[in-house]
Design a protein around this motif. Structure first.
Motif, short mmCIF file in Angstrom:
data_model
loop_
_atom_site.label_atom_id
_atom_site.label_comp_id
_atom_site.label_asym_id
_atom_site.label_seq_id
_atom_site.Cartn_x
_atom_site.Cartn_y
_atom_site.Cartn_z
N GLN A 133 104.66 98.51 86.57
CA GLN A 133 103.47 99.35 86.45
C GLN A 133 102.46 98.77 85.48
O GLN A 133 101.25 98.86 85.72
CB GLN A 133 103.88 100.76 86.02
N MET A 134 102.94 98.13 84.42
CA MET A 134 102.01 97.52 83.47
C MET A 134 101.38 96.25 84.04
O MET A 134 100.19 95.99 83.85
CB MET A 134 102.73 97.22 82.15
N THR A 192 112.44 97.51 84.81
CA THR A 192 111.78 96.92 85.98
C THR A 192 110.54 97.71 86.38
O THR A 192 109.46 97.14 86.61
CB THR A 192 112.76 96.86 87.17
N ILE A 193 110.68 99.04 86.44
CA ILE A 193 109.56 99.90 86.84
C ILE A 193 108.44 99.85 85.81
O ILE A 193 107.24 99.77 86.16
CB ILE A 193 110.03 101.35 87.07
N ASP A 194 108.81 99.90 84.51
CA ASP A 194 107.79 99.87 83.47
C ASP A 194 107.01 98.56 83.48
O ASP A 194 105.78 98.55 83.38
CB ASP A 194 108.44 100.07 82.09
N ARG A 195 107.72 97.45 83.62
CA ARG A 195 107.05 96.14 83.68
C ARG A 195 106.16 96.04 84.91
O ARG A 195 105.06 95.48 84.85
CB ARG A 195 108.08 95.01 83.66
N SER A 227 104.22 103.57 80.72
CA SER A 227 103.72 102.38 81.41
C SER A 227 102.60 102.69 82.39
O SER A 227 101.94 101.78 82.90
CB SER A 227 104.87 101.69 82.16
N CYS A 228 102.35 104.00 82.65
CA CYS A 228 101.24 104.39 83.51
C CYS A 228 99.93 104.50 82.73
O CYS A 228 98.87 104.67 83.34
CB CYS A 228 101.52 105.73 84.18
N CYS A 229 100.00 104.42 81.41
CA CYS A 229 98.80 104.59 80.60
C CYS A 229 97.86 103.40 80.75
O CYS A 229 98.29 102.25 80.73
CB CYS A 229 99.18 104.76 79.13
N PHE A 242 100.95 95.33 87.30
CA PHE A 242 100.06 95.55 88.44
C PHE A 242 99.10 96.72 88.22
O PHE A 242 98.35 97.06 89.14
CB PHE A 242 100.89 95.79 89.71
N GLN A 243 99.15 97.31 87.04
CA GLN A 243 98.25 98.41 86.69
C GLN A 243 98.27 99.50 87.76
O GLN A 243 97.25 99.85 88.37
CB GLN A 243 96.82 97.89 86.47
N CYS A 244 99.48 99.99 87.98
CA CYS A 244 99.69 101.02 89.00
C CYS A 244 100.60 102.10 88.44
O CYS A 244 101.15 101.95 87.34
CB CYS A 244 100.30 100.40 90.26
N CYS A 245 100.77 103.17 89.20
CA CYS A 245 101.61 104.27 88.73
C CYS A 245 102.23 104.97 89.92
O CYS A 245 101.52 105.41 90.84
CB CYS A 245 100.78 105.25 87.91
N GLY A 246 103.55 105.08 89.94
CA GLY A 246 104.25 105.76 91.01
C GLY A 246 104.34 104.93 92.28
O GLY A 246 104.00 103.75 92.31
N ASN A 247 104.78 105.60 93.34
CA ASN A 247 104.90 104.95 94.64
C ASN A 247 103.56 105.02 95.37
O ASN A 247 102.89 104.00 95.56
CB ASN A 247 106.00 105.64 95.45
N ASN A 248 103.15 106.24 95.74
CA ASN A 248 101.83 106.43 96.34
C ASN A 248 100.75 106.61 95.27
O ASN A 248 99.67 106.06 95.37
CB ASN A 248 101.82 107.64 97.26
N ASP A 249 101.06 107.42 94.25
CA ASP A 249 100.17 107.60 93.10
C ASP A 249 100.98 108.23 91.97
O ASP A 249 102.21 108.38 92.07
CB ASP A 249 98.95 108.46 93.46
N TYR A 250 100.31 108.61 90.89
CA TYR A 250 101.00 109.12 89.70
C TYR A 250 101.73 110.44 89.95
O TYR A 250 102.67 110.80 89.22
CB TYR A 250 100.01 109.27 88.54
#
Length: 350
Positions: free
Chosen positions: A160-161, A155-158, A212-214, A163-171
């Motif tokens: 982040q990919m 769920t988290i990997d999908r 998925s943050c890449c 919505f092109q985001c990473c983490g909660n506030n940031d990476y």
């Protein structure tokens, strides 16, 4: 004081009935659109349910679905009234039903307006829900063998990919949790032992992020590990390599997505609300203008129509009186209760 008083000739009543018939069917379509938008928003919220902490935000789609169905029924009823409006023999049969009709119309139209307000006002609740939900999602990312959390990583990997985001506030949120499962750690190596010993809770923390943050737009291969260590990579400065991983946090991305969605839905539902209000006002004018024709031989006489026979406050109290009387019937009068207690006590003494 009469509110919205207007004079109607026979031709104007005919045009009012014809226009109301068309307007009621447009409002019925608007009700169907409102219901569909509510279902769509409900589906979108349920898709991200694993990263939301509460279901308060679901009151918006639930309200939209309710008012959408109610709007279709109310406006279909209005179209039937239009068909009998100009027939003095058939229109009186609606007289006893019009008061409950207006009561339901006012209630659900007001509820529609409330749903519009909620769609703009739920940002704080949505942000809080996502903040806690994403925090837990990141914390349970590694628990792929734990029942109930098996799909958290996926769920988290999908997310982040997509919505092109990473983490909660940031990476950097990934630096604070152990997101690598113990089953994939070699505890015989010095690096793993040192990292676990250096942490108070015995967790394996790294300055790295999941794949998925890449960012695929990065000109160089993704640097997932040792992100803050400039010497670990050639020609690298983590302060300037913004294209290597996604910088934006997922909470910000999801809040922007859902608020954009709800603001658009709110604008559409507001248009339906105005259309519904027009139908309600037109039905009221048609009803009051036709009441003067009842019992008249000449149906082409000029009549007067109005929105409210009395002021707004007086009309509101007129509708509320039956409700208040019903509530009072269910309450016990204190004086009667004392008389009953006295009678009971007298009976016991004797």
């Amino acid at each position: 004081m009469v509110v919205g008083k207007m004079k109607f000739t026979f031709q104007k009543r005919v045009k009012l009935a014809q226009g109301l018939w068309l307007l009621s069917w447009l409002a019925t379509l608007g009700g169907a659109i409102t219901f569909t938008l509510g279902c769509f928003l409900k589906t979108e919220l349920r898709r991200r349910g694993e990263v939301m902490d509460n279901t308060d935000i679901h009151c918006v789609p639930n309200t939209l679905m309710i008012v959408g169905l109610a709007s279709m029924g109310i406006n279909y009823f209005a179209s039937r009234i239009c068909q009998d409006a100009l027939d003095p023999g058939r229109f009186p049969r609606w007289k006893t039903l019009l008061k409950p009709y207006f009561g339901c119309s006012i209630f659900f139209t007001t509820l529609m307006l409330i749903s519009v307000i909620l769609s703009y006002a739920m940002k704080g609740s949505l942000e809080t829900s996502l903040k806690i939900g994403l925090k837990n999602g990141i914390r349970f990312y590694k628990d792929t063998d734990t029942p109930g959390r098996c799909f958290q990583k996926q769920t988290i990997d999908r997310l982040q990919m997509e919505f092109q985001c990473c983490g909660n506030n940031d990476y950097r949120d990934w630096f604070e949790v152990q997101w690598i499962s113990n089953r994939y750690l070699d505890f015989s190596t010095k690096e793993v032992k040192d990292r676990i010993k250096s942490n108070v809770d015995g967790r394996y923390l790294v300055d790295g992020v999941p794949f998925s943050c890449c960012n695929p737009s990065s000109p160089r291969p993704c640097i997932q590990y040792k992100i803050t260590n400039n010497t670990a990579h050639y020609n690298y400065d983590h302060q300037t390599e913004e294209l290597n991983i996604f910088i934006r946090g997922c909470r910000e991305a999801l809040v922007n997505y859902y608020m954009g969605l709800m603001n658009t839905i709110g604008a559409v539902v507001l248009s339906v609300f105005l259309l519904q209000s027009s139908v309600m006002a037109s039905v009221r004018l048609l009803q009051t203008s036709m009441e003067a024709v009842a019992g008249q031989e000449n149906v082409e006489i000029e009549t007067e129509g109005y929105l409210l026979e009395k002021g707004v406050k007086e009309t509101f109290m007129e509708y509320m009186d039956p409700v208040l009387k019903l509530l009072l019937l269910n309450q016990v009068n204190p004086s009667e209760a004392k008389l009953e207690e006295g009678a009971t006590g007298t009976t016991t003494t004797s």
